[in-house]
Design an enzyme around this catalytic site. Structure first.
Site, PDB file in Angstrom:
ATOM      1  N   LYS A  10     -62.493-100.607  14.621  1.00  0.00           N
ATOM      2  CA  LYS A  10     -61.275 -99.801  14.524  1.00  0.00           C
ATOM      3  C   LYS A  10     -60.521 -99.810  15.862  1.00  0.00           C
ATOM      4  O   LYS A  10     -61.066-100.239  16.890  1.00  0.00           O
ATOM      5  CB  LYS A  10     -61.654 -98.375  14.122  1.00  0.00           C
ATOM      6  CG  LYS A  10     -62.273 -98.285  12.724  1.00  0.00           C
ATOM      7  CD  LYS A  10     -62.609 -96.842  12.381  1.00  0.00           C
ATOM      8  CE  LYS A  10     -63.177 -96.750  10.967  1.00  0.00           C
ATOM      9  NZ  LYS A  10     -63.485 -95.366  10.593  1.00  0.00           N
ATOM     10  N   TYR A  50     -58.357 -97.029   1.780  1.00  0.00           N
ATOM     11  CA  TYR A  50     -58.845 -95.655   1.769  1.00  0.00           C
ATOM     12  C   TYR A  50     -58.312 -94.878   0.557  1.00  0.00           C
ATOM     13  O   TYR A  50     -58.096 -93.665   0.659  1.00  0.00           O
ATOM     14  CB  TYR A  50     -58.455 -94.956   3.077  1.00  0.00           C
ATOM     15  CG  TYR A  50     -59.270 -95.407   4.277  1.00  0.00           C
ATOM     16  CD1 TYR A  50     -60.672 -95.376   4.247  1.00  0.00           C
ATOM     17  CD2 TYR A  50     -58.656 -95.845   5.448  1.00  0.00           C
ATOM     18  CE1 TYR A  50     -61.428 -95.782   5.350  1.00  0.00           C
ATOM     19  CE2 TYR A  50     -59.413 -96.233   6.557  1.00  0.00           C
ATOM     20  CZ  TYR A  50     -60.801 -96.201   6.493  1.00  0.00           C
ATOM     21  OH  TYR A  50     -61.549 -96.593   7.580  1.00  0.00           O
ATOM     22  N   ASN A 113     -64.721 -93.252  15.030  1.00  0.00           N
ATOM     23  CA  ASN A 113     -66.139 -93.642  14.948  1.00  0.00           C
ATOM     24  C   ASN A 113     -66.324 -95.149  15.055  1.00  0.00           C
ATOM     25  O   ASN A 113     -67.290 -95.703  14.568  1.00  0.00           O
ATOM     26  CB  ASN A 113     -66.771 -93.059  13.676  1.00  0.00           C
ATOM     27  CG  ASN A 113     -66.067 -93.517  12.418  1.00  0.00           C
ATOM     28  OD1 ASN A 113     -65.101 -94.281  12.485  1.00  0.00           O
ATOM     29  ND2 ASN A 113     -66.546 -93.086  11.271  1.00  0.00           N
ATOM     30  N   HIS A 116     -65.822 -99.534  10.763  1.00  0.00           N
ATOM     31  CA  HIS A 116     -65.896 -99.261   9.328  1.00  0.00           C
ATOM     32  C   HIS A 116     -66.807-100.302   8.708  1.00  0.00           C
ATOM     33  O   HIS A 116     -66.754-101.471   9.085  1.00  0.00           O
ATOM     34  CB  HIS A 116     -64.503 -99.372   8.684  1.00  0.00           C
ATOM     35  CG  HIS A 116     -64.582 -99.439   7.192  1.00  0.00           C
ATOM     36  ND1 HIS A 116     -64.590 -98.308   6.403  1.00  0.00           N
ATOM     37  CD2 HIS A 116     -64.719-100.496   6.345  1.00  0.00           C
ATOM     38  CE1 HIS A 116     -64.706 -98.682   5.125  1.00  0.00           C
ATOM     39  NE2 HIS A 116     -64.790 -99.998   5.078  1.00  0.00           N
ATOM     40  N   GLU A 127     -62.542-105.211  -0.260  1.00  0.00           N
ATOM     41  CA  GLU A 127     -62.021-105.240   1.112  1.00  0.00           C
ATOM     42  C   GLU A 127     -61.794-106.667   1.592  1.00  0.00           C
ATOM     43  O   GLU A 127     -60.796-106.950   2.268  1.00  0.00           O
ATOM     44  CB  GLU A 127     -62.995-104.504   2.048  1.00  0.00           C
ATOM     45  CG  GLU A 127     -63.037-103.006   1.767  1.00  0.00           C
ATOM     46  CD  GLU A 127     -64.063-102.244   2.583  1.00  0.00           C
ATOM     47  OE1 GLU A 127     -64.056-101.001   2.529  1.00  0.00           O
ATOM     48  OE2 GLU A 127     -64.900-102.882   3.270  1.00  0.00           O
TER      49      GLU A 127
HETATM   50  P1  CMP Z   1     -64.969 -94.767   7.541  1.00  0.00           P
HETATM   51  O1  CMP Z   1     -66.408 -95.062   7.400  1.00  0.00           O
HETATM   52  O2  CMP Z   1     -64.048 -95.883   7.871  1.00  0.00           O
HETATM   53  O3  CMP Z   1     -64.437 -94.053   6.204  1.00  0.00           O
HETATM   54  C1  CMP Z   1     -63.387 -93.142   6.186  1.00  0.00           C
HETATM   55  C2  CMP Z   1     -62.935 -92.736   7.551  1.00  0.00           C
HETATM   56  O4  CMP Z   1     -62.216 -91.529   7.580  1.00  0.00           O
HETATM   57  C3  CMP Z   1     -64.143 -92.483   8.425  1.00  0.00           C
HETATM   58  O5  CMP Z   1     -64.809 -93.666   8.713  1.00  0.00           O
HETATM   59  C4  CMP Z   1     -63.519 -91.734   9.571  1.00  0.00           C
HETATM   60  O6  CMP Z   1     -62.832 -92.583  10.475  1.00  0.00           O
HETATM   61  C5  CMP Z   1     -62.499 -90.887   8.806  1.00  0.00           C
HETATM   62  N1  CMP Z   1     -63.033 -89.577   8.461  1.00  0.00           N
HETATM   63  C6  CMP Z   1     -64.000 -89.271   7.611  1.00  0.00           C
HETATM   64  N2  CMP Z   1     -64.198 -87.947   7.533  1.00  0.00           N
HETATM   65  C7  CMP Z   1     -63.315 -87.403   8.379  1.00  0.00           C
HETATM   66  C8  CMP Z   1     -63.014 -86.078   8.750  1.00  0.00           C
HETATM   67  N3  CMP Z   1     -63.682 -85.038   8.243  1.00  0.00           N
HETATM   68  N4  CMP Z   1     -62.043 -85.892   9.650  1.00  0.00           N
HETATM   69  C9  CMP Z   1     -61.359 -86.938  10.167  1.00  0.00           C
HETATM   70  N5  CMP Z   1     -61.588 -88.220   9.837  1.00  0.00           N
HETATM   71  C10 CMP Z   1     -62.576 -88.460   8.970  1.00  0.00           C
END
Ligand code: CMP
Length: 163
Positions: A10, A50, A113, A116, A127
């Site tokens: 990311k 998403y 984080n 993905h 994807e």
């Molecule tokens: P990812 O595994 O890419 O899937 C969805 C993404 O949304 C996740 O990683 C985070 O980057 C984001 N995400 C998931 N939960 C939250 C949350 N509670 N608040 C903000 N971002 C979130």
């Protein structure tokens, strides 16, 4: 064909200079890299990627974040690649992720984080279709394969192909 998983580094991973570190972890694990590119995620791609989060209160932030810089998209192949990749990533919330995982070692946030990873084989296929064109996924012999898996594990994969 072995299972494939789709991974994105990311925008935070790119900005923090962790692209090499993240690729290195999958390489060392013994996974096979079959696709790699840098892309800016368009509105259409983020909405589709998403779709299951579109009604969440964090969706607008997530979308802005995913479009704030390019992402590095990768396709990794291996036996049970989807589950293996997710294990290496650690759980979504960086602060809770186990030490030794990518998020556990480098992330403090739930949104930022770093990475993905597809959550199922079906998601991985979807994807892959959203970001990669024909000709961007490569089929080649990985010379170390017989040192990564036992004979029976490889035979099982071949049988699945032929049956
Ligand atoms: P990812 O595994 O890419 O899937 C969805 C993404 O949304 C996740 O990683 C985070 O980057 C984001 N995400 C998931 N939960 C939250 C949350 N509670 N608040 C903000 N971002 C979130």
């Amino acid at each position: 064909m072995m299972q494939r998983s789709v991974v994105l580094v990311k925008p935070d991973g790119l900005q923090r200079g962790l692209v090499g570190e993240i690729i290195h972890r999958f390489e060392r694990k013994g996974m096979k890299l079959v696709g790699l590119k840098m892309v800016r995620m368009t509105d259409e791609v983020v909405d589709e990627w998403y779709a299951h989060h579109r009604d969440k209160d964090f969706f607008a932030d997530l979308k802005g974040f995913m479009q704030s810089a390019p992402v590095v998209a990768m396709v990794w192949e291996g036996v049970e690649a989807v589950a293996t990749v997710r294990k290496l990533c650690g759980v979504t919330a960086g602060r809770q992720a186990e030490g030794g995982s990518i998020r556990g070692d480098f992330a403090m946030s739930t949104q930022m984080n770093l990475i993905h990873a597809a959550d199922s084989e079906e998601t991985a296929k979807k994807e892959l279709g959203l970001l990669f064109k024909d000709g961007e996924i490569f089929d080649y012999d990985m010379c170390g394969l017989p040192w990564m898996y036992g004979k029976q594990e490889l035979e099982k994969e071949n049988q699945a192909d032929n049956g």
